[in-house]
Motif scaffolding. Structure first.
Motif, short mmCIF file in Angstrom:
data_model
loop_
_atom_site.label_atom_id
_atom_site.label_comp_id
_atom_site.label_asym_id
_atom_site.label_seq_id
_atom_site.Cartn_x
_atom_site.Cartn_y
_atom_site.Cartn_z
N GLU A 6 -65.45 9.23 -55.90
CA GLU A 6 -65.06 8.05 -55.13
C GLU A 6 -64.66 8.45 -53.71
OE1 GLU A 6 -63.05 7.34 -59.28
OE2 GLU A 6 -63.27 9.00 -57.86
N GLY A 8 -63.24 6.25 -49.80
CA GLY A 8 -63.01 5.00 -49.09
C GLY A 8 -61.65 4.38 -49.29
N ALA A 19 -63.29 -0.85 -48.28
CA ALA A 19 -64.50 -0.67 -49.07
C ALA A 19 -64.47 0.68 -49.76
CB ALA A 19 -65.73 -0.78 -48.16
N SER A 21 -66.55 3.52 -52.28
CA SER A 21 -67.87 3.98 -52.70
C SER A 21 -67.70 4.98 -53.81
CB SER A 21 -68.61 4.65 -51.54
OG SER A 21 -68.81 3.77 -50.47
N GLN A 71 -74.45 -2.11 -56.12
CA GLN A 71 -74.93 -0.76 -56.34
C GLN A 71 -76.23 -0.55 -55.58
OE1 GLN A 71 -75.67 -0.17 -60.51
NE2 GLN A 71 -76.93 -2.01 -60.71
N ASP A 72 -76.40 0.67 -55.14
CA ASP A 72 -77.65 1.10 -54.51
C ASP A 72 -78.33 2.00 -55.53
OD1 ASP A 72 -79.65 2.53 -53.15
OD2 ASP A 72 -78.60 2.29 -51.23
N ILE A 77 -75.30 4.91 -55.83
CA ILE A 77 -73.97 4.70 -55.28
C ILE A 77 -73.46 3.33 -55.74
CG2 ILE A 77 -72.56 4.52 -53.20
CD1 ILE A 77 -74.61 6.21 -51.76
N TYR A 79 -70.49 0.46 -55.12
CA TYR A 79 -69.61 0.01 -54.05
C TYR A 79 -68.62 -1.03 -54.57
CZ TYR A 79 -73.30 1.96 -51.05
OH TYR A 79 -74.21 2.79 -50.46
N GLN A 81 -66.39 -3.83 -52.35
CA GLN A 81 -65.87 -4.42 -51.12
C GLN A 81 -64.66 -5.25 -51.48
OE1 GLN A 81 -66.85 -4.05 -47.83
NE2 GLN A 81 -65.01 -5.25 -47.40
N CYS A 95 -63.83 4.82 -60.42
CA CYS A 95 -65.14 4.35 -60.87
C CYS A 95 -65.46 5.01 -62.20
CB CYS A 95 -66.23 4.61 -59.83
SG CYS A 95 -66.63 6.32 -59.54
#
Length: 122
Positions: A6, A8, A19, A21, A71-72, A77, A79, A81, A95
């Motif tokens: 993690e 951020g 945010a 990540s 998610q990407d 990754i 995320y 927010q 996470c």
């Protein structure tokens, strides 16, 4: 070896945004749930948000309408927010990953990151 890292976390004023990540590596499953949990000292770890590999999100009641999980898939990754932050959002945020879709409780997530601290001041 599955690793979750993690980043951020930090400090924010009430009403502000942060945010988070989480980079997931070595995850071998084709189906998945990726989630954010949070924990304050003396309390149980609480599910904040989850997203499945099909893109379907879930949010805890305390963060609905304020937090957004995404998610990407290409970059692996996750995320989070966080908007309209409140002092009660102060916690260590983790996470987590599961090879099961729609995994919910702490016990259903075998893989965890080390956590990142979020502090919201009034």
């Amino acid at each position: 070896q599955v690793q979750l890292v993690e980043s951020g976390g930090g400090s924010a004023q009430a009403g502000g945004s942060l945010a988070l990540s989480c980079v997931v590596s070595g995850f071998p499953y084709r189906t998945s749930s990726l989630a954010w949990f949070r924990q304050v000292p003396g309390k149980e770890r609480e599910a904040v948000a989850r997203i499945n590999d099909d893109g379907n999100p879930w949010y805890g009641d305390s963060v609905k309408g304020r937090f957004a999980v995404s998610q990407d898939n290409a970059k692996n990754i996750l995320y989070l927010q966080m908007n309209s932050l409140k002092p009660e959002d102060t916690a260590m945020y983790y996470c987590a990953a599961s090879g099961r879709r729609y995994a919910f409780g702490v016990r259903e997530y075998p893989y965890w990151g080390q956590g990142t601290q979020v502090t919201v001041s009034s």
